[in-house]
Motif scaffolding. Structure first.
Motif, PDB file in Angstrom:
ATOM      1  N   GLY A  26      53.317  26.356 -61.444  1.00 24.44           N
ATOM      2  CA  GLY A  26      53.162  27.820 -62.510  1.00 24.44           C
ATOM      3  C   GLY A  26      52.878  27.519 -63.876  1.00 24.44           C
ATOM      4  N   THR A  27      52.988  28.534 -64.858  1.00 28.15           N
ATOM      5  CA  THR A  27      52.629  28.256 -66.184  1.00 28.15           C
ATOM      6  C   THR A  27      53.450  29.240 -67.086  1.00 28.15           C
ATOM      7  OG1 THR A  27      51.142  30.350 -66.104  1.00 28.15           O
ATOM      8  CG2 THR A  27      50.203  28.143 -65.936  1.00 28.15           C
ATOM      9  N   PRO A  28      53.871  28.646 -68.056  1.00 30.28           N
ATOM     10  CA  PRO A  28      53.337  27.667 -68.874  1.00 30.28           C
ATOM     11  C   PRO A  28      53.996  26.312 -68.511  1.00 30.28           C
ATOM     12  CG  PRO A  28      54.840  28.899 -70.370  1.00 30.28           C
ATOM     13  CD  PRO A  28      54.988  29.679 -69.037  1.00 30.28           C
ATOM     14  N   SER A  29      53.158  25.351 -68.512  1.00 31.51           N
ATOM     15  CA  SER A  29      53.506  23.756 -68.088  1.00 31.51           C
ATOM     16  C   SER A  29      52.963  23.047 -68.970  1.00 31.51           C
ATOM     17  CB  SER A  29      53.263  23.332 -66.753  1.00 31.51           C
ATOM     18  OG  SER A  29      54.085  24.234 -65.832  1.00 31.51           O
ATOM     19  N   TYR A  30      53.970  21.744 -69.502  1.00 32.66           N
ATOM     20  CA  TYR A  30      53.255  20.885 -70.002  1.00 32.66           C
ATOM     21  C   TYR A  30      52.976  19.666 -69.077  1.00 32.66           C
ATOM     22  CZ  TYR A  30      54.774  21.943 -74.856  1.00 32.66           C
ATOM     23  OH  TYR A  30      55.035  22.473 -76.159  1.00 32.66           O
ATOM     24  N   ALA A 282      48.347  12.578 -75.142  1.00 36.63           N
ATOM     25  CA  ALA A 282      48.688  12.340 -73.764  1.00 36.63           C
ATOM     26  C   ALA A 282      49.096  13.805 -72.971  1.00 36.63           C
ATOM     27  CB  ALA A 282      49.558  11.440 -73.483  1.00 36.63           C
ATOM     28  N   GLY A 283      49.252  14.794 -73.875  1.00 37.43           N
ATOM     29  CA  GLY A 283      49.730  16.288 -73.007  1.00 37.43           C
ATOM     30  C   GLY A 283      48.976  17.116 -73.368  1.00 37.43           C
ATOM     31  N   VAL A 284      48.951  18.172 -72.414  1.00 38.54           N
ATOM     32  CA  VAL A 284      48.409  19.467 -72.783  1.00 38.54           C
ATOM     33  C   VAL A 284      49.491  20.523 -72.008  1.00 38.54           C
ATOM     34  CG1 VAL A 284      45.871  18.776 -72.480  1.00 38.54           C
ATOM     35  CG2 VAL A 284      47.125  19.727 -70.587  1.00 38.54           C
ATOM     36  N   MET A 285      49.048  21.847 -72.783  1.00 42.27           N
ATOM     37  CA  MET A 285      50.251  22.799 -72.037  1.00 42.27           C
ATOM     38  C   MET A 285      49.214  23.674 -71.500  1.00 42.27           C
ATOM     39  SD  MET A 285      52.879  25.428 -73.692  1.00 42.27           S
ATOM     40  CE  MET A 285      51.570  26.129 -74.910  1.00 42.27           C
ATOM     41  N   ILE A 286      49.455  24.086 -70.130  1.00 44.96           N
ATOM     42  CA  ILE A 286      48.682  25.124 -69.382  1.00 44.96           C
ATOM     43  C   ILE A 286      49.346  26.380 -69.536  1.00 44.96           C
ATOM     44  CG2 ILE A 286      47.143  23.465 -68.002  1.00 44.96           C
ATOM     45  CD1 ILE A 286      49.044  23.677 -65.932  1.00 44.96           C
ATOM     46  N   THR A 287      48.443  27.239 -69.656  1.00 40.13           N
ATOM     47  CA  THR A 287      49.141  28.946 -69.714  1.00 40.13           C
ATOM     48  C   THR A 287      48.157  29.666 -69.245  1.00 40.13           C
ATOM     49  OG1 THR A 287      49.853  30.249 -71.344  1.00 40.13           O
ATOM     50  CG2 THR A 287      48.215  28.957 -72.260  1.00 40.13           C
ATOM     51  N   LYS A 288      48.610  30.918 -68.811  1.00 39.79           N
ATOM     52  CA  LYS A 288      47.575  31.923 -68.147  1.00 39.79           C
ATOM     53  C   LYS A 288      47.549  33.113 -69.254  1.00 39.79           C
ATOM     54  CE  LYS A 288      49.180  34.615 -65.021  1.00 39.79           C
ATOM     55  NZ  LYS A 288      49.833  35.097 -64.017  1.00 39.79           N
ATOM     56  N   VAL A 289      46.329  33.357 -69.113  1.00 39.57           N
ATOM     57  CA  VAL A 289      45.888  34.807 -70.042  1.00 39.57           C
ATOM     58  C   VAL A 289      46.653  35.975 -69.223  1.00 39.57           C
ATOM     59  CG1 VAL A 289      44.414  36.392 -71.030  1.00 39.57           C
ATOM     60  CG2 VAL A 289      44.124  33.926 -71.020  1.00 39.57           C
ATOM     61  N   LYS A 295      40.838  41.565 -80.263  1.00 37.31           N
ATOM     62  CA  LYS A 295      40.389  40.182 -80.502  1.00 37.31           C
ATOM     63  C   LYS A 295      41.879  39.077 -80.156  1.00 37.31           C
ATOM     64  CE  LYS A 295      42.462  40.389 -85.040  1.00 37.31           C
ATOM     65  NZ  LYS A 295      42.496  40.108 -86.385  1.00 37.31           N
ATOM     66  N   PHE A 296      42.530  39.883 -79.056  1.00 40.59           N
ATOM     67  CA  PHE A 296      43.812  38.969 -78.744  1.00 40.59           C
ATOM     68  C   PHE A 296      43.997  38.567 -77.251  1.00 40.59           C
ATOM     69  CE2 PHE A 296      45.279  41.553 -82.292  1.00 40.59           C
ATOM     70  CZ  PHE A 296      45.633  40.689 -83.275  1.00 40.59           C
ATOM     71  N   LEU A 297      43.823  37.221 -77.130  1.00 43.35           N
ATOM     72  CA  LEU A 297      44.398  37.114 -75.793  1.00 43.35           C
ATOM     73  C   LEU A 297      45.876  36.569 -75.823  1.00 43.35           C
ATOM     74  CD1 LEU A 297      41.382  34.365 -74.784  1.00 43.35           C
ATOM     75  CD2 LEU A 297      41.690  36.730 -73.952  1.00 43.35           C
ATOM     76  N   ILE A 298      46.456  37.453 -75.080  1.00 42.07           N
ATOM     77  CA  ILE A 298      47.848  37.222 -74.911  1.00 42.07           C
ATOM     78  C   ILE A 298      48.409  36.402 -73.518  1.00 42.07           C
ATOM     79  CG2 ILE A 298      50.065  38.432 -74.807  1.00 42.07           C
ATOM     80  CD1 ILE A 298      48.566  40.900 -75.810  1.00 42.07           C
ATOM     81  N   THR A 299      48.978  35.273 -73.957  1.00 42.70           N
ATOM     82  CA  THR A 299      49.242  34.304 -72.995  1.00 42.70           C
ATOM     83  C   THR A 299      50.510  34.355 -72.509  1.00 42.70           C
ATOM     84  OG1 THR A 299      49.522  32.746 -74.600  1.00 42.70           O
ATOM     85  CG2 THR A 299      47.421  32.808 -73.664  1.00 42.70           C
ATOM     86  N   ASP A 300      50.830  33.623 -71.510  1.00 42.35           N
ATOM     87  CA  ASP A 300      52.230  33.449 -70.964  1.00 42.35           C
ATOM     88  C   ASP A 300      53.033  32.454 -71.819  1.00 42.35           C
ATOM     89  OD1 ASP A 300      51.481  31.402 -69.758  1.00 42.35           O
ATOM     90  OD2 ASP A 300      51.897  32.027 -67.815  1.00 42.35           O
ATOM     91  N   ALA A 301      52.235  31.587 -72.547  1.00 44.45           N
ATOM     92  CA  ALA A 301      52.974  30.713 -73.493  1.00 44.45           C
ATOM     93  C   ALA A 301      53.214  31.362 -74.756  1.00 44.45           C
ATOM     94  CB  ALA A 301      52.292  29.382 -73.572  1.00 44.45           C
ATOM     95  N   ALA A 302      54.398  30.967 -75.571  1.00 44.40           N
ATOM     96  CA  ALA A 302      54.543  31.453 -76.753  1.00 44.40           C
ATOM     97  C   ALA A 302      55.081  30.417 -77.968  1.00 44.40           C
ATOM     98  CB  ALA A 302      55.469  32.781 -76.816  1.00 44.40           C
TER      99      ALA A 302
END
Ligand code: LLP
Length: 411
Positions: A26-30, A282-289, A295-302
């Protein structure tokens, strides 16, 4: 240099598709890449030529115990700033003789724990702290090893909040006061001065700043020596910057060579305390729109998941997990939190819409560790990738974690 690359338009961490990780966890995940962590750690440990060196990873940058284990296996020690970080380092199997305890506000309990465990050194930041440590050591009938963190008066780094080496900053002891503290240590039954240390700030991209600090340290070392103290190490702290945008950075071997040039002929060991330059890339955070709105993409990460943009106006690149051929548009990537400051990135060209996955880059340092439960949002999951395998190294919190410690007194 990192191991996040596109393969046939899908972003991979090493040999694992980030889409597969999102599907499973799932997301958000590091998501962290083991190969990247190891590469950066070794870039430091392999750089010492003339001096005996020790790399103490700064646990505050990324403190998951699975990550600390990876770094311990690369021969790293640890720079800690709290009893909690000591606990984590020990859980990861760290050798206490490779643990440095930094920080301006150590409590008596933290001091006692460090003495009990036999850590390499307490980096002392004030006279009151030195006196307190002496008292705690005397009560335990033990000798506390210390290094004095002196303030070299070097202004370095990019953000006001992460500069630490100026005279006006709360860190370290002034050059003038250091001498008095050294004299006290020499006479003390319960303190042993084993090192000298400084740390001038974070995200520094100018080698001259580190060089200036090293020259100041050398001068101080000679003064300390003249008083009759023989030291085991000189600890130059952390601070090496990384590329978030287009910053030109210094390589670990350039930094170590610079220090070795300044300290040529000295017999002390050289310690460094890198955090960001080992773990950031060495890290990324994955998140879903979740939504596209003008002009906004509202993601599940904050901002509770990644605070750096809101707190420091920090820039993090945003990549689409799946590339496409659609015309990109400029978006602000924002979270669901009820604050205008809740953004992850501004003005980024993306061809993404609802349901798409994004990867926020270079968040392996000061990312997850600064996350919170603000707006009662459970913290994200953490996943470690090793070649074609991935493992969950911290579960996503659930609602019961949010309230687990709360009590409801009977009225
Ligand atoms: N040693 C000491 C004593 C430190 O205070 C720090 C970081 C380090 C080493 C590691 O520095 P690095 O190599 O990571 O630059 N939250 C901020 C950064 C705060 C840095 C605090 N001290 C950020 O997200 O930019």
């Amino acid at each position: 240099m990192d191991y996040f690359n596109y393969k046939q338009d899908v972003l991979f961490a090493e040999e694992v598709s980030l889409k597969d990780i999102a599907d499973e966890h799932g997301t958000p995940s590091y998501v962290y890449s083991r190969a990247t962590l190891e590469r950066h750690a070794k870039a430091y440990t392999n750089s010492f030529k003339a001096m005996d060196g020790l790399v103490c990873f700064s646990v505050k940058a990324l403190s998951n115990i699975s990550i600390l284990k990876v770094l311990k296996d690369c021969n790293c020690g640890f720079d800690i700033v709290s009893g909690g970080e000591l606990h984590r380092a020990l859980l990861a199997g760290a050798d206490p003789q490779k643990i440095i305890f930094s920080g301006v506000g150590k409590s008596e309990a933290e001091m006692a724990a460090g003495i009990e465990q036999g850590i390499l050194s307490f980096n002392i930041e004030s006279e009151s702290e030195l006196m307190r440590l002496e008292r705690v050591a005397a009560e335990m009938k033990k000798i506390a090893p210390i290094a004095i963190r002196f303030n070299p008066g070097v202004d370095a780094g990019v953000h006001e909040f992460t500069k630490t080496g100026r005279k006006s900053d709360k860190f370290g002891v002034s050059i003038e006061d250091t001498i008095g503290l050294v004299k006290h240590c020499i006479e003390s039954k319960y303190l042993s001065m084993v090192g000298l240390t400084c740390h001038i700030g974070s995200q520094i991209t100018e080698l001259e700043k580190f060089e200036q600090a090293a020259h100041q340290s050398l001068k101080m070392l000679c003064e300390v020596e003249a008083l009759g103290a023989t030291l085991n190490f000189i600890d130059m702290g952390g601070g090496l910057g990384v590329t978030y945008m287009d910053e030109k950075t210094i390589q670990p071997d350039e930094l170590i060579q610079c220090y070795e040039r300044v300290f040529q002929g000295r017999s002390e060991r050289l310690i460094v305390e890198p955090g960001r330059s080992i773990s950031a890339n060495a890290g990324v955070m994955i998140t879903k729109v979740e939504y596209e709105k003008e002009k906004f993409l509202i993601t599940d990460a904050a901002m509770n998941d990644l605070l750096r943009p809101a707190l420091y106006q920090a820039h993090h690149d945003v990549w689409q997990v799946r590339k496409n051929n659609l015309e990109p548009k400029n978006y602000n990537v924002v979270g669901p939190i009820c604050e205008t400051g809740d953004f992850l990135a501004k003005n980024v060209a993306l061809s993404a819409g609802e349901g798409d996955l994004l990867a926020i880059k270079t968040v392996g340092a000061y990312g997850f560790v600064m996350s919170s439960n603000y707006n009662s949002r459970p913290r994200a999951a953490e996943i470690l990738v090793d070649k074609d395998q991935f493992s969950l190294i911290r579960k996503r919190e659930d609602f019961s974690d949010l309230t687990a410690l709360e009590e409801q007194p009977n009225d």
